[in-house]
Design a protein around this motif. Structure first.
Motif, PDB file in Angstrom:
ATOM      1  N   ASP A   1     -14.020 111.121 -70.718  1.00  0.00           N
ATOM      2  CA  ASP A   1     -12.809 110.306 -70.913  1.00  0.00           C
ATOM      3  C   ASP A   1     -11.536 111.118 -70.703  1.00  0.00           C
ATOM      4  N   GLU A   2     -11.675 112.463 -70.604  1.00  0.00           N
ATOM      5  CA  GLU A   2     -10.483 113.317 -70.489  1.00  0.00           C
ATOM      6  C   GLU A   2     -10.432 114.158 -69.219  1.00  0.00           C
ATOM      7  N   VAL A   3     -11.555 114.274 -68.518  1.00  0.00           N
ATOM      8  CA  VAL A   3     -11.586 115.228 -67.400  1.00  0.00           C
ATOM      9  C   VAL A   3     -12.001 114.558 -66.087  1.00  0.00           C
ATOM     10  N   LEU A   4     -11.175 114.801 -65.069  1.00  0.00           N
ATOM     11  CA  LEU A   4     -11.448 114.300 -63.718  1.00  0.00           C
ATOM     12  C   LEU A   4     -11.766 115.489 -62.818  1.00  0.00           C
ATOM     13  N   LYS A   5     -12.840 115.355 -62.064  1.00  0.00           N
ATOM     14  CA  LYS A   5     -13.210 116.418 -61.123  1.00  0.00           C
ATOM     15  C   LYS A   5     -12.736 116.025 -59.726  1.00  0.00           C
TER      16      LYS A   5
ATOM     17  N   LEU B   1      -9.318 119.131 -53.758  1.00  0.00           N
ATOM     18  CA  LEU B   1      -8.191 119.889 -54.324  1.00  0.00           C
ATOM     19  C   LEU B   1      -8.601 121.167 -55.059  1.00  0.00           C
ATOM     20  N   ASN B   2      -9.661 121.103 -55.857  1.00  0.00           N
ATOM     21  CA  ASN B   2      -9.980 122.230 -56.730  1.00  0.00           C
ATOM     22  C   ASN B   2     -11.069 123.170 -56.214  1.00  0.00           C
ATOM     23  N   HIS B   3     -11.696 122.823 -55.108  1.00  0.00           N
ATOM     24  CA  HIS B   3     -12.737 123.720 -54.565  1.00  0.00           C
ATOM     25  C   HIS B   3     -12.669 123.628 -53.040  1.00  0.00           C
TER      26      HIS B   3
ATOM     27  N   SER C   1      -5.854 127.187 -71.944  1.00  0.00           N
ATOM     28  CA  SER C   1      -6.420 126.429 -70.821  1.00  0.00           C
ATOM     29  C   SER C   1      -7.163 125.186 -71.310  1.00  0.00           C
ATOM     30  N   PHE C   2      -6.752 124.028 -70.778  1.00  0.00           N
ATOM     31  CA  PHE C   2      -7.387 122.769 -71.148  1.00  0.00           C
ATOM     32  C   PHE C   2      -8.840 122.728 -70.694  1.00  0.00           C
ATOM     33  N   THR C   3      -9.117 123.250 -69.505  1.00  0.00           N
ATOM     34  CA  THR C   3     -10.475 123.145 -68.965  1.00  0.00           C
ATOM     35  C   THR C   3     -11.391 124.247 -69.500  1.00  0.00           C
ATOM     36  N   LYS C   4     -10.818 125.454 -69.758  1.00  0.00           N
ATOM     37  CA  LYS C   4     -11.679 126.557 -70.214  1.00  0.00           C
ATOM     38  C   LYS C   4     -11.685 126.697 -71.728  1.00  0.00           C
TER      39      LYS C   4
ATOM     40  N   ILE D   1       5.140 123.776 -59.595  1.00  0.00           N
ATOM     41  CA  ILE D   1       4.130 122.838 -59.068  1.00  0.00           C
ATOM     42  C   ILE D   1       2.775 123.164 -59.675  1.00  0.00           C
ATOM     43  N   ASP D   2       2.034 122.128 -60.060  1.00  0.00           N
ATOM     44  CA  ASP D   2       0.655 122.362 -60.497  1.00  0.00           C
ATOM     45  C   ASP D   2      -0.224 121.188 -60.091  1.00  0.00           C
ATOM     46  N   ASP D   3      -1.533 121.434 -60.090  1.00  0.00           N
ATOM     47  CA  ASP D   3      -2.474 120.398 -59.653  1.00  0.00           C
ATOM     48  C   ASP D   3      -2.596 119.274 -60.672  1.00  0.00           C
ATOM     49  N   PHE D   4      -2.731 119.635 -61.960  1.00  0.00           N
ATOM     50  CA  PHE D   4      -2.943 118.641 -63.019  1.00  0.00           C
ATOM     51  C   PHE D   4      -1.934 118.827 -64.134  1.00  0.00           C
ATOM     52  N   LEU D   5      -1.603 117.734 -64.798  1.00  0.00           N
ATOM     53  CA  LEU D   5      -0.864 117.813 -66.059  1.00  0.00           C
ATOM     54  C   LEU D   5      -1.735 117.168 -67.140  1.00  0.00           C
ATOM     55  N   ALA D   6      -2.118 117.980 -68.136  1.00  0.00           N
ATOM     56  CA  ALA D   6      -2.899 117.455 -69.260  1.00  0.00           C
ATOM     57  C   ALA D   6      -2.018 117.535 -70.508  1.00  0.00           C
ATOM     58  N   ASN D   7      -1.983 118.705 -71.156  1.00  0.00           N
ATOM     59  CA  ASN D   7      -1.136 118.863 -72.347  1.00  0.00           C
ATOM     60  C   ASN D   7       0.134 119.660 -72.084  1.00  0.00           C
ATOM     61  N   GLY D   8       0.320 120.062 -70.850  1.00  0.00           N
ATOM     62  CA  GLY D   8       1.580 120.709 -70.469  1.00  0.00           C
ATOM     63  C   GLY D   8       1.652 122.205 -70.715  1.00  0.00           C
ATOM     64  N   GLN D   9       0.538 122.800 -71.102  1.00  0.00           N
ATOM     65  CA  GLN D   9       0.583 124.222 -71.462  1.00  0.00           C
ATOM     66  C   GLN D   9       0.848 125.126 -70.263  1.00  0.00           C
ATOM     67  N   ALA D  10       0.212 124.846 -69.141  1.00  0.00           N
ATOM     68  CA  ALA D  10       0.410 125.683 -67.950  1.00  0.00           C
ATOM     69  C   ALA D  10       1.864 125.594 -67.485  1.00  0.00           C
ATOM     70  N   ALA D  11       2.390 124.373 -67.404  1.00  0.00           N
ATOM     71  CA  ALA D  11       3.779 124.195 -66.946  1.00  0.00           C
ATOM     72  C   ALA D  11       4.748 124.874 -67.909  1.00  0.00           C
TER      73      ALA D  11
ATOM     74  N   GLU E   1      -1.247 113.522 -62.782  1.00  0.00           N
ATOM     75  CA  GLU E   1      -0.872 113.499 -64.203  1.00  0.00           C
ATOM     76  C   GLU E   1      -1.828 112.606 -64.968  1.00  0.00           C
ATOM     77  N   LYS E   2      -2.375 113.127 -66.068  1.00  0.00           N
ATOM     78  CA  LYS E   2      -3.159 112.273 -66.958  1.00  0.00           C
ATOM     79  C   LYS E   2      -2.197 111.815 -68.045  1.00  0.00           C
ATOM     80  N   SER E   3      -1.670 110.611 -67.833  1.00  0.00           N
ATOM     81  CA  SER E   3      -0.567 110.127 -68.669  1.00  0.00           C
ATOM     82  C   SER E   3      -1.002 109.805 -70.091  1.00  0.00           C
TER      83      SER E   3
HETATM   84  P1  5GP Z   1      -2.327 121.593 -69.219  1.00  0.00           P
HETATM   85  O1  5GP Z   1      -1.848 123.008 -69.150  1.00  0.00           O
HETATM   86  O2  5GP Z   1      -1.309 120.595 -68.774  1.00  0.00           O
HETATM   87  O3  5GP Z   1      -2.932 121.257 -70.546  1.00  0.00           O
HETATM   88  O4  5GP Z   1      -3.537 121.492 -68.200  1.00  0.00           O
HETATM   89  C1  5GP Z   1      -3.290 121.662 -66.839  1.00  0.00           C
HETATM   90  C2  5GP Z   1      -4.191 122.675 -66.235  1.00  0.00           C
HETATM   91  O5  5GP Z   1      -5.541 122.464 -66.649  1.00  0.00           O
HETATM   92  C3  5GP Z   1      -4.163 122.537 -64.732  1.00  0.00           C
HETATM   93  O6  5GP Z   1      -3.647 123.738 -64.196  1.00  0.00           O
HETATM   94  C4  5GP Z   1      -5.588 122.293 -64.315  1.00  0.00           C
HETATM   95  O7  5GP Z   1      -6.078 123.423 -63.656  1.00  0.00           O
HETATM   96  C5  5GP Z   1      -6.373 122.095 -65.581  1.00  0.00           C
HETATM   97  N1  5GP Z   1      -6.771 120.695 -65.811  1.00  0.00           N
HETATM   98  C6  5GP Z   1      -6.329 119.883 -66.810  1.00  0.00           C
HETATM   99  N2  5GP Z   1      -6.938 118.695 -66.801  1.00  0.00           N
HETATM  100  C7  5GP Z   1      -7.794 118.730 -65.761  1.00  0.00           C
HETATM  101  C8  5GP Z   1      -8.724 117.759 -65.225  1.00  0.00           C
HETATM  102  O8  5GP Z   1      -8.915 116.627 -65.714  1.00  0.00           O
HETATM  103  N3  5GP Z   1      -9.429 118.158 -64.133  1.00  0.00           N
HETATM  104  C9  5GP Z   1      -9.260 119.370 -63.563  1.00  0.00           C
HETATM  105  N4  5GP Z   1      -9.994 119.657 -62.469  1.00  0.00           N
HETATM  106  N5  5GP Z   1      -8.401 120.321 -64.032  1.00  0.00           N
HETATM  107  C10 5GP Z   1      -7.671 119.989 -65.130  1.00  0.00           C
END
Ligand code: 5GP
Length: 194
Positions: free
Chosen positions: A17-21, A26-28, A98-101, A123-133, A155-157
């Protein structure tokens, strides 16, 4: 961006429900034509902002950032997540969860690639909780530069990132906004056009 949305629907995989591959484009494996269109979209959104540099984070931000840099005619700097033998002096760093790790790590950019005169697009590929940005913005501010905007591919709104970044008063533009991944299905946010 319709092309991106169709690609997500066709080739994206909902892992939970939270993660899109999106490893298929884009990612591989990377779809260069799509990335070029992504770069053009960012360039048209931020073309009047006087951007002098793009900052992203390795590795998945690099492809869209390079295409945006090509179209805006500015260099691209990517923050490193791992220590490097060649990245030694004058480092600007931030701690990012890291949201994914699900781990905290230090990201770094050499101070020699950012100056106080820079007007920076993140610029970033995904926005989840905004930590990377937020980590990238902290580094830009440490350099005395200005964060002029944030460009997100997907963006995962339904997560907190958009709210966090809006709170910073920096312009945020996302090319695809996902309202939900529930039930294994991608539902996009219905955007009201003015
Ligand atoms: P945030 O820092 O906004 O919480 O998460 C963004 C970072 O986590 C992105 O740089 C991206 O690499 C990774 N990420 C967050 N959600 C997803 C997701 O649903 N799928 C993938 N492939 N990467 C994600």
């Amino acid at each position: 961006m319709e092309l991106l949305k169709r690609k997500i629907e066709k080739e994206g995989t909902v892992l939970s429900d939270e993660v899109l591959k999106v490893d298929a484009f884009l990612n591989h494996q990377i779809d260069p034509e799509l990335m070029l269109a992504v770069g053009e979209a960012f360039a048209s959104l931020f073309g009047s902002e006087g951007i002098t540099k793009i900052v992203t984070i390795e590795s998945s931000g690099i492809a869209p950032a390079v295409m945006a840099g090509l179209k805006l005619g500015v260099p691209v700097v990517f923050a490193r997540k791992r220590q490097s033998l060649t990245l030694t002096d004058n480092l600007l760093t931030a701690s990012v969860y890291s949201f994914t790790k699900k781990t905290e790590s230090t990201i770094a950019i050499s101070a020699s690639h950012l100056s106080k005169n820079d007007n920076v697009l993140v610029i970033d590929d995904f926005l989840a909780n905004g930590q990377a940005a937020k980590g990238l913005i902290s580094i830009i501010e440490q350099a005395g530069a200005k964060a002029a905007g944030i460009g997100i591919v997907i963006e995962k709104s339904f997560q907190n990132g958009r709210k966090e970044l809006d709170g910073l008063g920096i312009r945020v533009e996302s090319l695809a906004r996902i309202a939900s991944l529930e039930g294994g299905k991608v539902t996009f946010l219905q955007e009201v056009r003015s």
